[in-house]
Design a protein around this motif. Structure first.
Motif, short mmCIF file in Angstrom:
data_model
loop_
_atom_site.label_atom_id
_atom_site.label_comp_id
_atom_site.label_asym_id
_atom_site.label_seq_id
_atom_site.Cartn_x
_atom_site.Cartn_y
_atom_site.Cartn_z
N THR A 1 0.36 -1.25 0.22
CA THR A 1 0.49 0.10 0.08
C THR A 1 0.86 0.92 0.01
O THR A 1 1.14 1.05 1.03
N LYS A 2 0.69 2.08 -0.49
CA LYS A 2 1.63 2.99 -0.84
C LYS A 2 0.91 4.17 -0.04
O LYS A 2 -0.74 4.38 0.02
N ILE A 3 1.97 4.87 0.54
CA ILE A 3 1.07 5.63 1.24
C ILE A 3 0.30 6.81 1.01
O ILE A 3 -1.14 7.05 1.30
N ASN A 4 0.41 7.57 0.01
CA ASN A 4 -0.66 8.10 -0.84
C ASN A 4 -2.12 7.83 -1.17
O ASN A 4 -3.07 8.59 -1.34
N ASP A 5 -2.15 6.68 -1.07
CA ASP A 5 -2.66 5.41 -1.37
C ASP A 5 -4.43 5.74 -0.06
O ASP A 5 -5.10 5.47 0.23
N ILE A 6 -3.46 6.19 1.05
CA ILE A 6 -4.48 5.49 2.42
C ILE A 6 -4.32 7.52 2.64
O ILE A 6 -5.52 8.29 3.09
N VAL A 7 -3.16 7.86 2.73
CA VAL A 7 -3.16 10.04 3.58
C VAL A 7 -3.42 10.65 1.88
O VAL A 7 -2.26 10.56 0.95
N HIS A 8 -4.49 12.05 2.30
CA HIS A 8 -3.78 12.26 0.62
C HIS A 8 -4.71 13.87 2.00
O HIS A 8 -4.94 13.95 2.57
N GLU A 9 -4.73 15.26 1.04
CA GLU A 9 -5.20 16.40 1.36
C GLU A 9 -6.46 16.22 2.51
O GLU A 9 -6.89 16.97 3.57
N ALA A 10 -7.86 15.21 1.64
CA ALA A 10 -8.54 14.81 2.88
C ALA A 10 -9.35 14.24 3.92
O ALA A 10 -9.14 13.76 4.33
N GLN A 11 -7.62 12.64 3.72
CA GLN A 11 -7.32 12.46 4.44
C GLN A 11 -6.27 12.81 5.46
O GLN A 11 -4.77 11.71 4.61
N THR A 12 -6.00 13.32 6.33
CA THR A 12 -4.78 13.68 6.48
C THR A 12 -4.40 12.09 8.14
O THR A 12 -3.12 13.46 8.12
N LYS A 13 -5.40 12.12 8.79
CA LYS A 13 -5.03 11.09 10.43
C LYS A 13 -4.99 10.12 10.63
O LYS A 13 -6.11 9.32 9.17
N LEU A 14 -4.27 9.45 11.20
CA LEU A 14 -4.01 7.48 10.87
C LEU A 14 -3.77 8.05 12.66
O LEU A 14 -2.41 8.49 13.52
N ILE A 15 -3.71 6.67 12.90
CA ILE A 15 -3.52 6.01 14.14
C ILE A 15 -2.43 4.22 14.09
O ILE A 15 -2.80 3.76 12.96
N TYR A 16 -1.09 4.44 14.18
CA TYR A 16 0.12 3.51 14.41
C TYR A 16 0.12 2.69 15.64
O TYR A 16 0.15 3.65 16.95
N VAL A 17 -0.18 1.60 15.68
CA VAL A 17 0.05 0.98 16.88
C VAL A 17 1.43 0.50 16.69
O VAL A 17 1.08 -0.61 15.61
N TYR A 18 2.27 -0.11 17.95
CA TYR A 18 3.12 -0.82 17.42
C TYR A 18 3.35 -1.56 18.53
O TYR A 18 2.69 -1.30 20.23
N ASP A 19 3.61 -3.03 18.42
CA ASP A 19 3.92 -3.87 19.88
C ASP A 19 2.48 -4.17 20.70
O ASP A 19 1.93 -3.30 21.75
N PHE A 20 1.18 -4.98 20.10
CA PHE A 20 0.42 -5.30 20.73
C PHE A 20 0.66 -5.16 21.95
O PHE A 20 -0.65 -5.69 22.85
N LEU A 21 1.76 -6.41 22.30
CA LEU A 21 1.65 -6.64 23.75
C LEU A 21 1.56 -5.27 25.00
O LEU A 21 0.53 -5.37 25.54
N ASN A 22 2.14 -3.97 24.00
CA ASN A 22 2.15 -3.47 25.21
C ASN A 22 1.56 -2.09 24.50
O ASN A 22 1.78 -1.21 25.40
#
Length: 171
Positions: free
Chosen positions: A81-102
């Protein structure tokens, strides 16, 4: 084009912890994952996912490191998935979760779109603010709040199966 992101640790402490970084819009979500883990000092060996977010930071569609389903799994994968397929001027926010244990949780927001600078290397860590705590900040989930969570509907009579709305011979 170059996307400039601010990646903020979701914590309830007084100290803000964030990183500002630049990455090509055509790089993959896996590339974004890699610069985030490196910029915060993680080894990158734990599971992680991005989630598309709305303006109120509500978690939406998942972009995962690996497909976990069988056959008809429709989860997008970071490396495809390319970044610009997800994020663009109309969709600017993501949540990122690293290490599902912590559950290290970060808010990722597109701050600016700029032209690529000649001779610059991307991805690029632009700015570092604050130190990552030794442990992931604890999250208060609805079920952890005894006032806001009712695990049993007090009006429900579990001895009256007829009112539950299912066929007891379903199997």
């Amino acid at each position: 084009m170059i996307y400039r992101f601010r990646v903020i640790l979701d914590n309830d402490t007084e100290d803000d912890v964030f990183r500002d970084l630049e990455i090509r819009e055509t790089d993959t979500m896996e590339d974004l994952h890699n610069i985030i883990t490196q910029s915060f000092g993680f080894d990158g060996m734990e599971m992680a996912s991005f989630y598309v977010s709305d303006e109120e930071w509500n978690q939406g569609e998942e972009i995962s490191m690996f497909g976990l389903g069988e056959g008809t799994d429709t989860t997008r994968l970071m490396n495809e998935t390319k970044i610009n397929d997800i994020v663009h001027e109309a969709q600017t926010k993501l949540i990122y979760v690293y290490d599902f244990l912590n559950m290290w949780t970060f808010f990722v927001e597109l701050a600016e779109i700029v032209d690529e600078a000649k001779g610059a290397d991307y991805p690029n860590l632009m700015f570092v603010h604050g130190q990552l705590p030794e442990q992931a900040p604890e999250k208060l989930f609805e079920s952890d709040d005894p006032e806001g969570f009712d695990d049993m509907d007090e009006d429900m009579d579990i001895d009256t199966y007829d009112e539950l709305g299912f066929d007891e011979n379903w199997n």
